[in-house]
Design a protein around this motif. Structure first.
Motif, PDB file in Angstrom:
ATOM      1  N   LEU A  16       1.149   6.088 -10.073  1.00  0.00           N
ATOM      2  CA  LEU A  16       0.771   4.920 -10.854  1.00  0.00           C
ATOM      3  C   LEU A  16       1.631   4.831 -12.098  1.00  0.00           C
ATOM      4  O   LEU A  16       1.858   5.830 -12.783  1.00  0.00           O
ATOM      5  N   SER A  67      -6.696   3.691 -13.837  1.00  0.00           N
ATOM      6  CA  SER A  67      -5.646   4.702 -13.799  1.00  0.00           C
ATOM      7  C   SER A  67      -6.043   5.931 -13.005  1.00  0.00           C
ATOM      8  O   SER A  67      -5.206   6.748 -12.653  1.00  0.00           O
ATOM      9  N   THR A  71      -4.577  -1.861 -11.615  1.00  0.00           N
ATOM     10  CA  THR A  71      -3.365  -1.127 -11.244  1.00  0.00           C
ATOM     11  C   THR A  71      -3.029  -1.225  -9.763  1.00  0.00           C
ATOM     12  O   THR A  71      -1.941  -0.814  -9.352  1.00  0.00           O
ATOM     13  N   ASN A 131       3.383  -0.631  -9.096  1.00  0.00           N
ATOM     14  CA  ASN A 131       2.805   0.477  -8.332  1.00  0.00           C
ATOM     15  C   ASN A 131       3.049   0.318  -6.835  1.00  0.00           C
ATOM     16  O   ASN A 131       3.204   1.316  -6.125  1.00  0.00           O
TER      17      ASN A 131
END
Length: 298
Positions: free
Chosen positions: A132, A140, A173, A204
């Motif tokens: 990530l 996260s 994310t 990502n």
């Protein structure tokens, strides 16, 4: 010691607000919920409509133990933005807050995954590594809700059918969509109303070499149905959205919910039960929960 929670609700100036916060050194925040909309006053339909159109500007929540720092920030923002940013301030006990973020976080290790940032050097062994990009965007792996959700997905979403579909609402994310990919879901869609979050999710994707569609907005059309829907966002935003999520779930499908503590889970459980969903599984991580609900089949 109390924590100062500052809620900043932009009114047409979100990009400028985020830029100003970054200039002042405030780079970590949590996407908030829309407490200012009162469902009992008839605002729920307008809220859902704005969320689906992607026109909703979610508040930003900042936390600090230093009251003087927050007071100085408030003065700066009032001078810079005036009535274009609504500012709310409150003190909260840190007993719950301090359990949310794992101190000294180096990577999330579960039965099947090792989730870390680009600097992570630890050998994942037989686990699937997910990289990530370092970012303040929620998701996260450091926050307990994300950890609980990943472990819930390992338990409930392994070995899907070849045509099984997965929707990640409020992807942040993109970590949950990446987990779904490695669990075997070939049909993936991830959504977020924030362009900044989608930019992180795209980075990502590239880091892991896993492309999947990203939708700027929030929800796909009502006629697009999914076997599994995951939503890791804060209440009451989540509570308002439950009906729309349930509509997009195939009979027999799973709705995975996270973003809440044991202390405020009951309104969510009650709303799910009212919709006819059946609680199937739960995962608790340091008091933060992830729940799996099944939509009854035909």
């Amino acid at each position: 010691m109390d924590v100062i929670e500052l809620t900043l609700t932009p009114r047409g100036c979100r990009e400028a607000l985020v830029a100003r916060l970054q200039d002042l050194g405030f780079t970590e925040y949590v996407e908030g919920s829309c407490d200012h909309l009162d469902a009992d006053a008839g605002d729920e339909e307008a809220w859902i409509d704005a969320f689906e159109k992607g026109t909703l500007e979610l508040p930003l929540l900042l936390y600090s133990y230093d009251e003087s720092v927050m007071l100085q920030l408030v003065q700066d923002l009032k001078a810079q933005f005036g009535p274009h940013v609504d500012i709310q301030w409150r003190r909260i006990a840190d007993a719950i807050w301090q359990t949310a973020w794992e101190p000294g976080f180096e990577g999330l290790v579960t039965d099947r995954f090792f989730i870390t940032d680009q600097q992570g050097k630890r050998d994942p062994g037989t686990r699937q590594r997910i990289l990530l990009d370092s970012s303040p965007v929620f998701g996260s792996g450091q926050h307990a809700t994300t950890q609980a959700m990943v472990r819930l997905m390992e338990k409930e979403c392994a070995n899907p059918a070849p045509d099984a579909s997965f929707l990640d609402v409020g992807t942040g994310t993109g970590v949950l969509a990446l987990v779904a990919h490695y669990l075997g879901y070939a049909q993936l869609l991830a959504t977020d109303i924030e362009p900044d979050a989608l930019a992180v999710a795209r980075r990502n994707q590239n880091l892991n070499g896993v492309p999947f569609p990203l939708l700027e907005g929030s929800l796909p059309p009502r006629d697009e149905l999914f076997n599994v829907i995951a939503c890791n966002i804060l209440p009451p935003t989540l509570t308002h959205l439950l009906g729309a999520l349930q509509e997009r779930l195939l009979p027999g499908g799973l709705l995975l919910l996270a973003g809440f503590h044991e202390a405020n889970v009951e309104p969510i459980r009650s709303a799910c039960a009212t919709l006819g969903l059946q609680e199937k599984q739960r995962m608790v991580e340091r008091g933060w929960m992830a729940l799996a609900w099944m939509k009854p089949g035909l």
